[in-house]
Design a protein around this motif. Structure first.
Motif, PDB file in Angstrom:
ATOM      1  N   LYS A  16      40.643  27.508 -20.614  1.00 35.49           N
ATOM      2  CA  LYS A  16      40.436  26.537 -21.690  1.00 35.49           C
ATOM      3  C   LYS A  16      38.945  26.370 -21.935  1.00 35.49           C
ATOM      4  O   LYS A  16      38.157  26.324 -20.995  1.00 35.49           O
ATOM      5  CB  LYS A  16      41.056  25.193 -21.315  1.00 35.49           C
ATOM      6  CG  LYS A  16      42.571  25.231 -21.350  1.00 35.49           C
ATOM      7  CD  LYS A  16      43.137  23.841 -21.202  1.00 35.49           C
ATOM      8  CE  LYS A  16      44.653  23.920 -21.304  1.00 35.49           C
ATOM      9  NZ  LYS A  16      45.265  22.623 -21.156  1.00 35.49           N
ATOM     10  N   ASN A  19      36.766  22.358 -25.542  1.00 37.64           N
ATOM     11  CA  ASN A  19      37.586  21.471 -26.366  1.00 37.64           C
ATOM     12  C   ASN A  19      39.061  21.514 -25.990  1.00 37.64           C
ATOM     13  O   ASN A  19      39.893  20.959 -26.694  1.00 37.64           O
ATOM     14  CB  ASN A  19      37.423  21.837 -27.846  1.00 37.64           C
ATOM     15  CG  ASN A  19      35.992  21.685 -28.297  1.00 37.64           C
ATOM     16  OD1 ASN A  19      35.351  20.676 -28.006  1.00 37.64           O
ATOM     17  ND2 ASN A  19      35.475  22.682 -28.976  1.00 37.64           N
ATOM     18  N   ASN A  21      40.905  24.211 -25.983  1.00 42.11           N
ATOM     19  CA  ASN A  21      41.588  25.322 -26.644  1.00 42.11           C
ATOM     20  C   ASN A  21      41.786  26.477 -25.672  1.00 42.11           C
ATOM     21  O   ASN A  21      40.896  26.783 -24.886  1.00 42.11           O
ATOM     22  CB  ASN A  21      40.773  25.819 -27.848  1.00 42.11           C
ATOM     23  CG  ASN A  21      40.570  24.740 -28.882  1.00 42.11           C
ATOM     24  OD1 ASN A  21      41.504  24.019 -29.228  1.00 42.11           O
ATOM     25  ND2 ASN A  21      39.355  24.611 -29.376  1.00 42.11           N
ATOM     26  N   LYS A  22      42.948  27.127 -25.751  1.00 43.42           N
ATOM     27  CA  LYS A  22      43.227  28.267 -24.884  1.00 43.42           C
ATOM     28  C   LYS A  22      42.447  29.481 -25.374  1.00 43.42           C
ATOM     29  O   LYS A  22      42.382  29.758 -26.568  1.00 43.42           O
ATOM     30  CB  LYS A  22      44.718  28.572 -24.861  1.00 43.42           C
ATOM     31  CG  LYS A  22      45.506  27.503 -24.139  1.00 43.42           C
ATOM     32  CD  LYS A  22      46.978  27.820 -24.090  1.00 43.42           C
ATOM     33  CE  LYS A  22      47.704  26.667 -23.403  1.00 43.42           C
ATOM     34  NZ  LYS A  22      49.138  26.850 -23.397  1.00 43.42           N
TER      35      LYS A  22
END
Length: 154
Positions: A16, A19, A21-22
């Protein structure tokens, strides 16, 4: 310290970003990736290295490079580090040590005579096919971009 060698397929990390996000290496297939591992956000050497990459970021992106930093700090620490130094690239939060372990850069270190476990500062230059083109095991934090360009553009 890493067992990986130039020419090896780079491990397809998943993590991650700052933020939440992946992000995975496969997201960047067909791109040249500068994957740099560093010990800790907002410390002198790590800040010098990040700021050197930041200062040369337009040049790196113009040449088609993607810059991704990885440390075992969490997302909040990465957000503060990015904001404080206006870093334009992704930092992955590897607080469970999965990516540093995959790349073999986490292990015993010494500082001022004291032994401890930590991340070894290492940069992997990954080509468009996902292979490790170059490994920099002791990056020059103040001149890291120049090091990368000299190695990758030989």
């Amino acid at each position: 310290m890493t067992q990986l060698k130039e020419g090896d397929k780079a491990p397809n990390f998943k993590g991650k970003d700052q933020n939440g996000n992946k992000v995975s290496l496969s997201d960047y297939k067909g791109k040249r990736v500068i994957l740099y591992f560093y010990p800790k956000d907002d410390t002198p050497g790590c800040t010098a290295q990040a700021c050197n990459l930041r200062d040369h970021y337009p040049e790196l992106t113009k040449k088609g490079y993607i810059v991704i930093g990885v440390s075992i700090d969490d997302e909040k620490k990465h957000q503060k580090f990015i904001t404080k130094y206006n870093l334009p690239f992704t930092l992955l939060a590897d607080d469970d040590k999965t990516i540093v372990t995959q790349y073999g850069v986490f292990g015993p270190k010494k500082f001022m005579g004291k032994e401890y476990e930590g991340t070894h500062r290492t940069t992997f230059l990954i080509d468009e096919k996902g292979k490790i083109a170059k490994i920099i095991t002791k990056p020059d934090t103040k001149n890291h971009t120049e090091e990368i360009l000299a190695l990758w553009e030989q």
